[in-house]
Design a protein around this motif. Structure first.
Motif, PDB file in Angstrom:
ATOM      1  N   ARG A 221      62.921  56.366  69.737  1.00 38.12           N
ATOM      2  CA  ARG A 221      62.050  55.209  69.497  1.00 38.12           C
ATOM      3  C   ARG A 221      61.090  55.180  70.680  1.00 38.12           C
ATOM      4  NH1 ARG A 221      67.289  52.734  69.155  1.00 38.12           N
ATOM      5  NH2 ARG A 221      67.957  52.618  66.963  1.00 38.12           N
ATOM      6  N   PHE A 222      59.967  55.855  70.569  1.00 34.20           N
ATOM      7  CA  PHE A 222      59.147  55.998  71.762  1.00 34.20           C
ATOM      8  C   PHE A 222      58.342  54.736  72.044  1.00 34.20           C
ATOM      9  CE2 PHE A 222      56.769  58.084  68.307  1.00 34.20           C
ATOM     10  CZ  PHE A 222      55.614  57.325  68.299  1.00 34.20           C
ATOM     11  N   PRO A 223      58.271  54.390  73.310  1.00 35.18           N
ATOM     12  CA  PRO A 223      57.433  53.243  73.683  1.00 35.18           C
ATOM     13  C   PRO A 223      55.974  53.514  73.344  1.00 35.18           C
ATOM     14  CG  PRO A 223      58.948  53.838  75.461  1.00 35.18           C
ATOM     15  CD  PRO A 223      58.994  54.948  74.461  1.00 35.18           C
ATOM     16  N   GLU A 224      55.298  52.505  72.834  1.00 38.14           N
ATOM     17  CA  GLU A 224      53.889  52.614  72.480  1.00 38.14           C
ATOM     18  C   GLU A 224      52.973  52.310  73.659  1.00 38.14           C
ATOM     19  OE1 GLU A 224      52.322  53.337  69.607  1.00 38.14           O
ATOM     20  OE2 GLU A 224      54.031  53.475  68.245  1.00 38.14           O
ATOM     21  N   HIS A 225      53.445  51.467  74.599  1.00 37.27           N
ATOM     22  CA  HIS A 225      52.554  50.877  75.596  1.00 37.27           C
ATOM     23  C   HIS A 225      53.006  51.237  77.014  1.00 37.27           C
ATOM     24  CE1 HIS A 225      51.448  48.716  72.046  1.00 37.27           C
ATOM     25  NE2 HIS A 225      52.581  48.056  72.006  1.00 37.27           N
ATOM     26  N   TYR A 226      52.003  51.504  77.887  1.00 33.83           N
ATOM     27  CA  TYR A 226      52.276  51.972  79.248  1.00 33.83           C
ATOM     28  C   TYR A 226      51.266  51.355  80.206  1.00 33.83           C
ATOM     29  CZ  TYR A 226      54.942  55.468  76.670  1.00 33.83           C
ATOM     30  OH  TYR A 226      55.824  56.082  75.821  1.00 33.83           O
ATOM     31  N   ASP A 227      51.619  51.413  81.497  1.00 38.87           N
ATOM     32  CA  ASP A 227      50.651  50.998  82.512  1.00 38.87           C
ATOM     33  C   ASP A 227      49.865  52.220  82.986  1.00 38.87           C
ATOM     34  OD1 ASP A 227      52.237  52.397  84.364  1.00 38.87           O
ATOM     35  OD2 ASP A 227      53.127  50.575  85.208  1.00 38.87           O
ATOM     36  N   ASP A 235      57.943  45.218  76.927  1.00 36.72           N
ATOM     37  CA  ASP A 235      57.827  43.845  76.436  1.00 36.72           C
ATOM     38  C   ASP A 235      56.404  43.458  76.061  1.00 36.72           C
ATOM     39  OD1 ASP A 235      60.533  43.336  76.732  1.00 36.72           O
ATOM     40  OD2 ASP A 235      60.315  42.780  78.839  1.00 36.72           O
ATOM     41  N   LEU A 236      55.479  44.395  76.110  1.00 36.24           N
ATOM     42  CA  LEU A 236      54.090  44.048  75.816  1.00 36.24           C
ATOM     43  C   LEU A 236      53.964  43.448  74.414  1.00 36.24           C
ATOM     44  CD1 LEU A 236      51.130  44.401  77.010  1.00 36.24           C
ATOM     45  CD2 LEU A 236      50.946  46.279  75.387  1.00 36.24           C
ATOM     46  N   ASN A 237      53.252  42.341  74.329  1.00 37.69           N
ATOM     47  CA  ASN A 237      52.964  41.641  73.076  1.00 37.69           C
ATOM     48  C   ASN A 237      54.209  41.108  72.377  1.00 37.69           C
ATOM     49  OD1 ASN A 237      50.228  41.834  73.365  1.00 37.69           O
ATOM     50  ND2 ASN A 237      49.975  43.543  71.951  1.00 37.69           N
ATOM     51  N   ALA A 238      55.247  40.820  73.156  1.00 38.25           N
ATOM     52  CA  ALA A 238      56.425  40.188  72.562  1.00 38.25           C
ATOM     53  C   ALA A 238      56.081  38.836  71.950  1.00 38.25           C
ATOM     54  CB  ALA A 238      57.523  40.018  73.617  1.00 38.25           C
ATOM     55  N   ASP A 239      54.992  38.222  72.450  1.00 40.85           N
ATOM     56  CA  ASP A 239      54.566  36.921  71.928  1.00 40.85           C
ATOM     57  C   ASP A 239      53.688  37.042  70.682  1.00 40.85           C
ATOM     58  OD1 ASP A 239      52.581  38.128  73.420  1.00 40.85           O
ATOM     59  OD2 ASP A 239      51.696  36.235  74.084  1.00 40.85           O
ATOM     60  N   ARG A 240      53.225  38.223  70.360  1.00 40.20           N
ATOM     61  CA  ARG A 240      52.461  38.452  69.113  1.00 40.20           C
ATOM     62  C   ARG A 240      52.849  39.826  68.565  1.00 40.20           C
ATOM     63  NH1 ARG A 240      47.350  40.953  70.733  1.00 40.20           N
ATOM     64  NH2 ARG A 240      47.112  40.919  72.993  1.00 40.20           N
ATOM     65  N   PRO A 241      54.057  39.902  68.037  1.00 39.83           N
ATOM     66  CA  PRO A 241      54.645  41.208  67.698  1.00 39.83           C
ATOM     67  C   PRO A 241      53.981  41.937  66.551  1.00 39.83           C
ATOM     68  CG  PRO A 241      56.038  39.430  66.922  1.00 39.83           C
ATOM     69  CD  PRO A 241      54.984  38.796  67.787  1.00 39.83           C
ATOM     70  N   ASP A 242      53.175  41.226  65.737  1.00 39.69           N
ATOM     71  CA  ASP A 242      52.572  41.903  64.591  1.00 39.69           C
ATOM     72  C   ASP A 242      51.136  42.321  64.845  1.00 39.69           C
ATOM     73  OD1 ASP A 242      51.430  39.404  64.619  1.00 39.69           O
ATOM     74  OD2 ASP A 242      51.813  38.939  62.516  1.00 39.69           O
ATOM     75  N   ASP A 243      50.758  42.475  66.113  1.00 38.23           N
ATOM     76  CA  ASP A 243      49.409  42.921  66.429  1.00 38.23           C
ATOM     77  C   ASP A 243      49.090  44.195  65.635  1.00 38.23           C
ATOM     78  OD1 ASP A 243      47.220  42.591  68.870  1.00 38.23           O
ATOM     79  OD2 ASP A 243      47.435  44.658  68.198  1.00 38.23           O
ATOM     80  N   PRO A 244      47.896  44.280  65.025  1.00 37.66           N
ATOM     81  CA  PRO A 244      47.607  45.435  64.174  1.00 37.66           C
ATOM     82  C   PRO A 244      47.485  46.759  64.916  1.00 37.66           C
ATOM     83  CG  PRO A 244      45.680  44.028  64.388  1.00 37.66           C
ATOM     84  CD  PRO A 244      46.822  43.266  64.977  1.00 37.66           C
ATOM     85  N   PHE A 245      47.153  46.715  66.219  1.00 38.86           N
ATOM     86  CA  PHE A 245      46.984  47.954  66.966  1.00 38.86           C
ATOM     87  C   PHE A 245      47.964  48.097  68.139  1.00 38.86           C
ATOM     88  CE2 PHE A 245      42.727  47.353  65.085  1.00 38.86           C
ATOM     89  CZ  PHE A 245      42.619  48.563  64.407  1.00 38.86           C
ATOM     90  N   LYS A 246      48.479  46.980  68.659  1.00 37.77           N
ATOM     91  CA  LYS A 246      49.392  47.026  69.797  1.00 37.77           C
ATOM     92  C   LYS A 246      50.612  46.150  69.539  1.00 37.77           C
ATOM     93  CE  LYS A 246      45.753  47.765  73.279  1.00 37.77           C
ATOM     94  NZ  LYS A 246      45.121  47.213  74.503  1.00 37.77           N
ATOM     95  N   PRO A 247      51.388  46.455  68.514  1.00 39.57           N
ATOM     96  CA  PRO A 247      52.546  45.613  68.216  1.00 39.57           C
ATOM     97  C   PRO A 247      53.649  45.776  69.264  1.00 39.57           C
ATOM     98  CG  PRO A 247      52.588  47.568  66.850  1.00 39.57           C
ATOM     99  CD  PRO A 247      51.274  47.595  67.593  1.00 39.57           C
ATOM    100  N   PHE A 248      54.470  44.747  69.400  1.00 38.76           N
ATOM    101  CA  PHE A 248      55.642  44.829  70.264  1.00 38.76           C
ATOM    102  C   PHE A 248      56.684  45.755  69.647  1.00 38.76           C
ATOM    103  CE2 PHE A 248      60.028  43.217  70.569  1.00 38.76           C
ATOM    104  CZ  PHE A 248      60.278  43.491  71.910  1.00 38.76           C
ATOM    105  N   GLY A 249      57.405  46.458  70.496  1.00 33.77           N
ATOM    106  CA  GLY A 249      58.546  47.246  70.054  1.00 33.77           C
ATOM    107  C   GLY A 249      58.180  48.626  69.567  1.00 33.77           C
TER     108      GLY A 249
END
Length: 417
Positions: A221-227, A235-249
């Motif tokens: 389950r590869f992470p999508e988001h990095y620094d 935890d990026l976008n845990a507050d808006r998990p259904d983002d169309p381009f940067k979803p959480f998880g």
């Protein structure tokens, strides 16, 4: 029982569905160049502006349609391409590269003037397909777009793509993401075929080697988001998990898409003698298996959930059309590569689901989003923005793993019906 991909009758169905999809989007061309976001019934939705990623994907699919000899496709591809060429509304003549969008009011840059690797990767893909289709200006556009991708977004030191700059390329966002990087691989494979430059493949190998490592370290389950140092931001976008381009998880569909791209990479590199040291076939298997286990029919209803947490528990249970399209492509590619019956069985299952729930038999195209009960939804993706994923799902099962799609179609490698 014979695999569907081996049946002339199924290939005829795929061919017919390709034509139906392209007929749905025949009004895509925007008046000043570029391609429109489409409504549920296939009409332009001018209030949503003209986006570079939709425009580039429209050039790609209608360029393919033109090469397939489908009347009307060339004109749509040319109108979309005009939005990307120098002088077009999406091309930034002052600072180079392409705006993310032109707003409904005609403001270049839309809601922001950022230059995104995601959009630029699609410009490379569009230009490569346009060049194969003989569209005026496409080959020069490929040279320009390739240069911008390399000069602004390719990080030679780490062998990955940076994500976003401001308009004049003076400030680089610290965010790094695998969505843009993934489509960068797709663009590089196509550019390698059109230009004959194997360095595009070598870059794609570096990207895929890194991504396989990211995935393996996280139980596929590869992470999508990095620094900026490529440390995961889980935890990026845990507050808006259904983002169309940067979803959480973990994004189920991207596991499927990467699985397929790894197989295209292996085949392309083998054909050109470019070494690949990572076990891409093993990785493709793992990514596919993890995505299916985590995502398919895990909440009491058929369909793939959009995202899961890092233990595989569904987070966003909405069904996105592109995930099923990528499942179809991945299963077809894995069956092509391995010959294993299980992938052919999955392939038929995914198409059955698409035909039952996603294909809009009344208005055309595919519903882009379904609620968890498989009824049409528009929370994340209103309308039917473009045809890229659905059209490719009808072509991948009929093509070899290499060369890339545009070159394969131009060379007449589509399996006969």
């Amino acid at each position: 029982m014979r695999a569907w991909t081996d049946l002339p009758s199924h290939r005829r169905w795929l061919e017919g569905h390709s034509r139906d999809l392209l007929a749905f989007g025949r009004r895509s061309g925007a008046p000043d160049g570029g391609a429109s976001w489409l409504t549920d019934d296939g009409y332009p939705w001018p209030e949503r502006g003209v986006h570079t990623w939709i425009t580039a994907r429209t050039v790609h699919v209608y360029g393919l349609g033109a090469m397939l000899g489908i009347p009307g496709c060339r004109g749509v591809a040319e109108q979309a391409l005009a939005g990307l060429l120098p002088g077009g509304p999406l091309h930034d003549a002052e600072f180079g590269g392409w705006f993310a969008e032109v707003s409904a009011s005609g403001e270049a840059g839309g809601t922001g003037a950022d230059k995104a690797a995601y959009a630029h990767a699609f410009v490379v893909l569009a230009a490569a397909t346009g060049a194969c289709a003989g569209l005026d200006g496409a080959r020069a556009l490929l040279d320009e777009a390739g240069s911008v991708l390399l000069e602004r977004f390719w990080d030679e030191e780490v062998g990955l793509l940076v994500d976003t700059w401001n308009r004049d390329f003076s400030v680089r966002d610290p965010y790094r993401g695998l969505n843009a990087t993934m489509h960068g691989v797709e663009a590089m494979l196509s550019a390698a075929d059109v230009t004959g430059d194997p360095d595009w493949l070598r870059r794609a190998v570096r990207i895929c080697s890194a991504v396989v490592g990211f995935a393996e370290a996280n139980r596929w389950r590869f992470p999508e988001h990095y620094d900026a140092t490529w440390s995961p931001r889980l935890d990026l976008n845990a507050d808006r998990p259904d983002d169309p381009f940067k979803p959480f998880g973990a994004t189920v569909g991207h596991g499927l898409e990467w699985s397929r791209l790894l197989l295209h990479l292996e085949a392309s590199c083998a054909a050109r003698g470019v070494p690949v040291e990572v076990d891409v076939v093993g990785a493709a298997r793992h990514l596919y298996a993890r995505a299916v286990e985590d995502g398919w029919s895990v909440d009491g209803a058929p369909g793939f959930v959009y995202t899961t947490d890092w233990d595989g528990t569904p987070v966003v249970r909405t069904r996105m059309h592109w995930v099923v399209a990528e499942a179809i492509g991945a299963a077809a590619a894995l069956h092509e590569r391995t010959g294993e019956t299980a992938y052919a069985t999955d392939y038929a299952r995914w198409w059955d689901y698409a035909a039952t729930y996603l294909v809009d038999h009344e208005q055309g195209s595919w519903h882009h989003e379904l609620a968890p009960d498989n009824s049409p939804s528009a929370r994340v993706w209103p309308g039917k923005p473009d045809l890229y994923h659905a059209v490719q799902a009808t072509l991948i099962p009929r093509l070899p793993l290499t060369p890339a799609m545009a070159t394969a179609v131009s060379e007449g490698l589509l399996r006969e019906v």
